[in-house]
Design a protein around this motif. Sequence first.
Motif, PDB file in Angstrom:
ATOM      1  N   ASP A  37       7.995 -31.907  15.532  1.00 38.52           N
ATOM      2  CA  ASP A  37       7.734 -33.026  16.444  1.00 38.52           C
ATOM      3  C   ASP A  37       6.228 -33.264  16.508  1.00 38.52           C
ATOM      4  OD1 ASP A  37      10.408 -33.301  17.042  1.00 38.52           O
ATOM      5  OD2 ASP A  37      10.261 -32.449  19.059  1.00 38.52           O
ATOM      6  N   ILE A  38       5.867 -34.496  16.782  1.00 40.03           N
ATOM      7  CA  ILE A  38       4.470 -34.869  16.930  1.00 40.03           C
ATOM      8  C   ILE A  38       4.302 -35.488  18.309  1.00 40.03           C
ATOM      9  CG2 ILE A  38       2.591 -36.311  16.054  1.00 40.03           C
ATOM     10  CD1 ILE A  38       4.110 -36.258  13.315  1.00 40.03           C
ATOM     11  N   VAL A  52      -3.132 -36.650  18.446  1.00 36.89           N
ATOM     12  CA  VAL A  52      -1.817 -36.157  18.053  1.00 36.89           C
ATOM     13  C   VAL A  52      -1.830 -34.634  17.971  1.00 36.89           C
ATOM     14  CG1 VAL A  52      -1.067 -38.255  16.874  1.00 36.89           C
ATOM     15  CG2 VAL A  52      -2.324 -36.532  15.595  1.00 36.89           C
ATOM     16  N   THR A  53      -0.685 -34.061  18.299  1.00 34.73           N
ATOM     17  CA  THR A  53      -0.498 -32.611  18.272  1.00 34.73           C
ATOM     18  C   THR A  53       0.808 -32.312  17.559  1.00 34.73           C
ATOM     19  OG1 THR A  53      -1.604 -32.421  20.415  1.00 34.73           O
ATOM     20  CG2 THR A  53      -0.289 -30.535  19.691  1.00 34.73           C
ATOM     21  N   LEU A  54       0.759 -31.444  16.577  1.00 36.90           N
ATOM     22  CA  LEU A  54       1.963 -31.036  15.862  1.00 36.90           C
ATOM     23  C   LEU A  54       2.604 -29.862  16.575  1.00 36.90           C
ATOM     24  CD1 LEU A  54       3.756 -31.299  13.297  1.00 36.90           C
ATOM     25  CD2 LEU A  54       2.280 -29.556  12.276  1.00 36.90           C
ATOM     26  N   ASP A  56       4.292 -26.865  15.950  1.00 38.60           N
ATOM     27  CA  ASP A  56       4.397 -26.110  14.702  1.00 38.60           C
ATOM     28  C   ASP A  56       5.192 -24.817  14.808  1.00 38.60           C
ATOM     29  OD1 ASP A  56       2.596 -24.779  16.271  1.00 38.60           O
ATOM     30  OD2 ASP A  56       1.038 -24.625  14.747  1.00 38.60           O
ATOM     31  N   PRO A  80       7.376 -34.513   8.183  1.00 37.65           N
ATOM     32  CA  PRO A  80       6.607 -34.545   9.429  1.00 37.65           C
ATOM     33  C   PRO A  80       5.151 -34.093   9.258  1.00 37.65           C
ATOM     34  CG  PRO A  80       8.711 -33.466   9.795  1.00 37.65           C
ATOM     35  CD  PRO A  80       8.586 -33.705   8.320  1.00 37.65           C
ATOM     36  N   LEU A  81       4.899 -33.138   8.366  1.00 39.59           N
ATOM     37  CA  LEU A  81       3.523 -32.679   8.136  1.00 39.59           C
ATOM     38  C   LEU A  81       2.671 -33.786   7.514  1.00 39.59           C
ATOM     39  CD1 LEU A  81       4.152 -29.041   6.882  1.00 39.59           C
ATOM     40  CD2 LEU A  81       3.423 -29.791   9.146  1.00 39.59           C
ATOM     41  N   TYR A  84       1.978 -36.366  10.257  1.00 43.24           N
ATOM     42  CA  TYR A  84       0.957 -35.818  11.138  1.00 43.24           C
ATOM     43  C   TYR A  84      -0.433 -35.956  10.509  1.00 43.24           C
ATOM     44  CZ  TYR A  84      -1.740 -32.261  13.656  1.00 43.24           C
ATOM     45  OH  TYR A  84      -2.703 -31.591  14.345  1.00 43.24           O
ATOM     46  N   GLN A  88      -3.651 -38.211  11.896  1.00 46.19           N
ATOM     47  CA  GLN A  88      -4.946 -37.600  12.219  1.00 46.19           C
ATOM     48  C   GLN A  88      -6.101 -38.265  11.491  1.00 46.19           C
ATOM     49  OE1 GLN A  88      -4.421 -33.325  11.428  1.00 46.19           O
ATOM     50  NE2 GLN A  88      -5.061 -33.099  13.548  1.00 46.19           N
TER      51      GLN A  88
END
Length: 91
Positions: A37-38, A52-54, A56, A80-81, A84, A88
């Motif tokens: 999720d982001i 934004v924050t992953l 992880d 998702p990576l 993300y 960024q």
Amino acid sequence: MGIVTTKAAQADGIDKSSLVYVDGSYKKSEKLLYPGDILISLANSLDFIGRVTLVDEEYENMSFGAFMGLIRADVSKIDPLYLYAVMQSDY
């Protein structure tokens, strides 16, 4: 239950020492966080907006709070990576 706020959602991950804790009766399944999720800050501050924050790792019963949005990528369409990383970038 831990709640991720704009203070806890940092560019390099979730700052567990800044989580806010509430009673589990406030739990909403659609706000639970899962790996990949982001989180995106929707705060009305130039220091936070758009950050934004992953997510992880696996967190049990962790949710996100006010001034935060959630992006959950459809893994059949995008990694998702990768999403993300794009979010960024300055582009």
